[in-house]
Design a protein around this motif. Structure first.
Motif, PDB file in Angstrom:
ATOM      1  N   LYS A 147       0.836  -1.212   0.000  1.00 61.63           N
ATOM      2  CA  LYS A 147       0.000   0.000   0.000  1.00 61.63           C
ATOM      3  C   LYS A 147       0.868   1.257   0.000  1.00 61.63           C
ATOM      4  N   GLY A 148       1.875   1.225  -0.858  1.00 62.02           N
ATOM      5  CA  GLY A 148       2.793   2.352  -0.972  1.00 62.02           C
ATOM      6  C   GLY A 148       2.601   3.096  -2.274  1.00 62.02           C
ATOM      7  N   VAL A 149       3.481   4.050  -2.545  1.00 64.65           N
ATOM      8  CA  VAL A 149       3.401   4.838  -3.776  1.00 64.65           C
ATOM      9  C   VAL A 149       4.429   4.328  -4.773  1.00 64.65           C
ATOM     10  N   LEU A 150       4.213   4.680  -6.020  1.00 63.28           N
ATOM     11  CA  LEU A 150       5.051   4.208  -7.113  1.00 63.28           C
ATOM     12  C   LEU A 150       5.742   5.395  -7.777  1.00 63.28           C
ATOM     13  N   CYS A 151       7.050   5.304  -7.926  1.00 63.16           N
ATOM     14  CA  CYS A 151       7.822   6.380  -8.573  1.00 63.16           C
ATOM     15  C   CYS A 151       8.529   5.792  -9.787  1.00 63.16           C
ATOM     16  N   LEU A 152       7.990   6.036 -10.971  1.00 62.30           N
ATOM     17  CA  LEU A 152       8.564   5.482 -12.196  1.00 62.30           C
ATOM     18  C   LEU A 152       8.948   6.571 -13.194  1.00 62.30           C
ATOM     19  N   SER A 153       8.894   7.830 -12.758  1.00 57.07           N
ATOM     20  CA  SER A 153       9.179   8.938 -13.671  1.00 57.07           C
ATOM     21  C   SER A 153       9.996  10.010 -12.950  1.00 57.07           C
ATOM     22  N   PRO A 154      10.910  10.681 -13.659  1.00 61.46           N
ATOM     23  CA  PRO A 154      11.687  11.765 -13.043  1.00 61.46           C
ATOM     24  C   PRO A 154      10.828  12.934 -12.576  1.00 61.46           C
ATOM     25  N   THR A 155       9.587  13.037 -13.093  1.00 56.84           N
ATOM     26  CA  THR A 155       8.709  14.139 -12.699  1.00 56.84           C
ATOM     27  C   THR A 155       7.901  13.814 -11.437  1.00 56.84           C
ATOM     28  N   HIS A 156       7.997  12.588 -10.958  1.00 59.88           N
ATOM     29  CA  HIS A 156       7.271  12.219  -9.750  1.00 59.88           C
ATOM     30  C   HIS A 156       7.816  13.023  -8.574  1.00 59.88           C
ATOM     31  N   PRO A 157       6.960  13.472  -7.640  1.00 59.21           N
ATOM     32  CA  PRO A 157       7.432  14.289  -6.509  1.00 59.21           C
ATOM     33  C   PRO A 157       8.576  13.667  -5.723  1.00 59.21           C
ATOM     34  N   LEU A 158       8.588  12.340  -5.613  1.00 52.46           N
ATOM     35  CA  LEU A 158       9.672  11.686  -4.871  1.00 52.46           C
ATOM     36  C   LEU A 158      11.016  11.908  -5.546  1.00 52.46           C
ATOM     37  N   ALA A 159      10.993  12.028  -6.895  1.00 52.08           N
ATOM     38  CA  ALA A 159      12.227  12.261  -7.639  1.00 52.08           C
ATOM     39  C   ALA A 159      12.513  13.741  -7.830  1.00 52.08           C
ATOM     40  N   SER A 160      11.451  14.540  -8.027  1.00 53.17           N
ATOM     41  CA  SER A 160      11.657  15.964  -8.324  1.00 53.17           C
ATOM     42  C   SER A 160      11.699  16.849  -7.087  1.00 53.17           C
ATOM     43  N   SER A 161      11.027  16.440  -6.010  1.00 53.39           N
ATOM     44  CA  SER A 161      10.990  17.257  -4.791  1.00 53.39           C
ATOM     45  C   SER A 161      11.243  16.397  -3.555  1.00 53.39           C
ATOM     46  N   PRO A 162      12.427  15.793  -3.459  1.00 54.86           N
ATOM     47  CA  PRO A 162      12.682  14.870  -2.350  1.00 54.86           C
ATOM     48  C   PRO A 162      12.666  15.534  -0.978  1.00 54.86           C
ATOM     49  N   ASP A 163      12.972  16.832  -0.893  1.00 57.02           N
ATOM     50  CA  ASP A 163      13.031  17.501   0.413  1.00 57.02           C
ATOM     51  C   ASP A 163      11.670  17.578   1.086  1.00 57.02           C
ATOM     52  N   THR A 164      10.605  17.555   0.305  1.00 57.91           N
ATOM     53  CA  THR A 164       9.270  17.680   0.890  1.00 57.91           C
ATOM     54  C   THR A 164       8.494  16.362   0.828  1.00 57.91           C
ATOM     55  N   ASN A 165       9.205  15.262   0.580  1.00 58.43           N
ATOM     56  CA  ASN A 165       8.558  13.955   0.522  1.00 58.43           C
ATOM     57  C   ASN A 165       9.397  12.951   1.297  1.00 58.43           C
ATOM     58  N   HIS A 166       8.894  12.556   2.448  1.00 55.44           N
ATOM     59  CA  HIS A 166       9.612  11.642   3.322  1.00 55.44           C
ATOM     60  C   HIS A 166       9.024  10.244   3.220  1.00 55.44           C
ATOM     61  N   VAL A 167       9.903   9.228   3.156  1.00 56.81           N
ATOM     62  CA  VAL A 167       9.480   7.839   2.983  1.00 56.81           C
ATOM     63  C   VAL A 167       9.972   7.007   4.157  1.00 56.81           C
ATOM     64  N   GLY A 168       9.109   6.120   4.653  1.00 57.68           N
ATOM     65  CA  GLY A 168       9.535   5.203   5.696  1.00 57.68           C
ATOM     66  C   GLY A 168      10.502   4.181   5.140  1.00 57.68           C
ATOM     67  N   THR A 169      10.065   3.409   4.140  1.00 60.68           N
ATOM     68  CA  THR A 169      10.908   2.389   3.493  1.00 60.68           C
ATOM     69  C   THR A 169      10.881   2.601   1.989  1.00 60.68           C
ATOM     70  N   LEU A 170      12.045   2.847   1.396  1.00 64.97           N
ATOM     71  CA  LEU A 170      12.165   3.027  -0.050  1.00 64.97           C
ATOM     72  C   LEU A 170      12.665   1.721  -0.651  1.00 64.97           C
ATOM     73  N   ILE A 171      11.843   1.109  -1.514  1.00 66.11           N
ATOM     74  CA  ILE A 171      12.195  -0.155  -2.168  1.00 66.11           C
ATOM     75  C   ILE A 171      12.596   0.142  -3.608  1.00 66.11           C
ATOM     76  N   THR A 172      13.808  -0.227  -3.971  1.00 66.21           N
ATOM     77  CA  THR A 172      14.321   0.008  -5.320  1.00 66.21           C
ATOM     78  C   THR A 172      14.587  -1.330  -5.992  1.00 66.21           C
ATOM     79  N   VAL A 173      14.040  -1.533  -7.183  1.00 66.94           N
ATOM     80  CA  VAL A 173      14.250  -2.774  -7.936  1.00 66.94           C
ATOM     81  C   VAL A 173      15.143  -2.459  -9.130  1.00 66.94           C
ATOM     82  N   VAL A 174      16.294  -3.116  -9.211  1.00 65.29           N
ATOM     83  CA  VAL A 174      17.222  -2.885 -10.324  1.00 65.29           C
ATOM     84  C   VAL A 174      17.655  -4.220 -10.917  1.00 65.29           C
ATOM     85  N   ASP A 175      17.928  -4.198 -12.217  1.00 65.84           N
ATOM     86  CA  ASP A 175      18.405  -5.409 -12.888  1.00 65.84           C
ATOM     87  C   ASP A 175      19.747  -5.187 -13.572  1.00 65.84           C
TER      88      ASP A 175
END
Length: 383
Positions: A60-88
């Protein structure tokens, strides 16, 4: 961005720092900057965005898949408990950028088709890595293992001010191995990359990715020899210096005398040999005992990956630290024999210094000597 809207603490006294807990209202003021908070957020490389979507839905979290997403564009005003990153390993830049900038209590990186050891130095300190490379072909297992390990990860937060990253290695059973790797260590072995001139244009993007993303130390004749330099000496010195020898096999490289010389010299020096076939070409008879990675076949089996992605993945695997088998007593004995052999080769080569012997014949001699050594090892192993 969904989640709880809170205030950012500016006094440092809040029990929920860096979020305001409202205690300032007794002094007739509050933190002025609004902060969006969410317990989970998921970021992913392009190839595995669907896995990130499924994880975001589960937690039940949020999804950040674009550079324009607030988590990517405005990280100072968006706090996350657990950030899950999937890379291949094929598209690390975006996920890495978000992970570096995000304000998160816990950072978890799920590594699919790429070793955590290859990426640990690139991600922020105190990141927890989940090694999912053993579960790539089982989609349901890939998701269930991801969920189980993400839930376990917060209990394994690395030590404060430590250069180590924690890695959770998923096994076939419910239990998993946990160990540490150090960001300061060189994560990939150096390599001499042998290839045909005809393949230079095809492999150039892959080499650029390895150097830019993984900081790989590779000698490649196409770009590692200075103009006007003695290329024969440069090749010989690089063969002796690099940790592992990688042959990018193709029909063109199989017909190349220079590639054959380089393979023979590497065998004579006792270098670990890795073969990656670019077009399905089978290796020449004198190295058919070495297990080959067939990039074209693997790309057909995993159509979501391009041939470039597959070759890059195979190269990262080839340059990753040696397995426990190679590091065992037998590996140590083989390493000692390789050192003794290199000393003999250097002494042999010094016999030609100051003479008019064509250096190409020295390479031929080294190649022949390498084949003799290979034959002796094969006879000894079957005895």
């Amino acid at each position: 961005m969904s989640g709880e809207t809170s205030q950012r603490c500016v006094c440092g006294k809040s029990k929920r720092f860096p979020l305001c807990d409202g205690s300032h209202t007794s002094e007739q003021w509050t933190c002025a900057e609004p902060v969006q908070w969410t317990p989970y957020a998921c970021v992913a490389s392009f190839r595995y965005q669907n896995l990130a979507r499924k994880l975001a839905s589960h937690f039940k979290g949020v999804l950040c898949l674009s550079p324009t997403h607030p988590l990517a564009s405005s990280p100072d005003t968006n706090h996350v408990g657990t950030l899950i990153t999937v890379v291949d390993g094929s598209d690390v830049d975006f996920a890495l950028g978000v992970c570096e900038r995000a304000v998160a209590d816990t950072r978890i990186v799920c590594c699919v088709e790429v070793s955590p050891a290859a990426l640990a130095a690139r991600f922020p300190p105190n990141t927890i890595f989940i090694d999912l490379t053993c579960n790539v072909d089982d989609v349901s297992m890939l998701f269930s293992k991801s969920v189980m390990m993400v839930e376990q990860a917060p209990t394994l937060v690395p030590r404060k001010n430590s250069s180590a990253q924690v890695v959770i290695e998923c096994g076939s059973a419910e239990e998993s191995a946990v160990y540490e790797i150090h960001r300061s260590a060189r994560m990939l072995r150096s390599a001499f990359v042998s290839h045909a001139v005809a393949d230079e244009a095809a492999i150039a993007p892959m080499l650029d990715t390895l150097r830019r993303v993984y900081h790989a130390d590779m000698f490649v004749c196409a770009d590692s020899i200075d103009v006007g330099a003695d290329w024969q000496r440069a090749i010989t010195e690089a063969l002796a210096e690099k940790d592992v020898f990688v042959l990018l096999l193709s029909e063109a490289s199989k017909q190349s005398h220079f590639c054959s010389f380089e393979v023979g010299a590497a065998l004579g020096m006792g270098k670990p040999l890795r073969i990656i076939s670019l077009d399905g070409t089978l290796p020449p008879p004198f190295v058919q005992h070495v297990h080959m990675l067939d990039a074209r076949r693997d790309a057909a089996a995993r159509p979501w990956l391009s041939l470039h992605d597959v070759v890059t993945s195979h190269m990262v695997a080839a340059l990753s630290p040696p397995s426990s088998l190679e590091r065992g007593p037998a590996g140590a004995a083989a390493a000692k024999e390789a050192v003794d052999l290199q000393s003999m080769l250097r002494e042999y080569s010094s016999m030609f210094e100051g003479t008019h012997t064509d250096p190409r014949w020295i390479t031929v001699a080294l190649s022949i000597l390498g084949l003799f050594v290979l034959a002796a090892v094969m006879l000894y192993s079957t005895a």
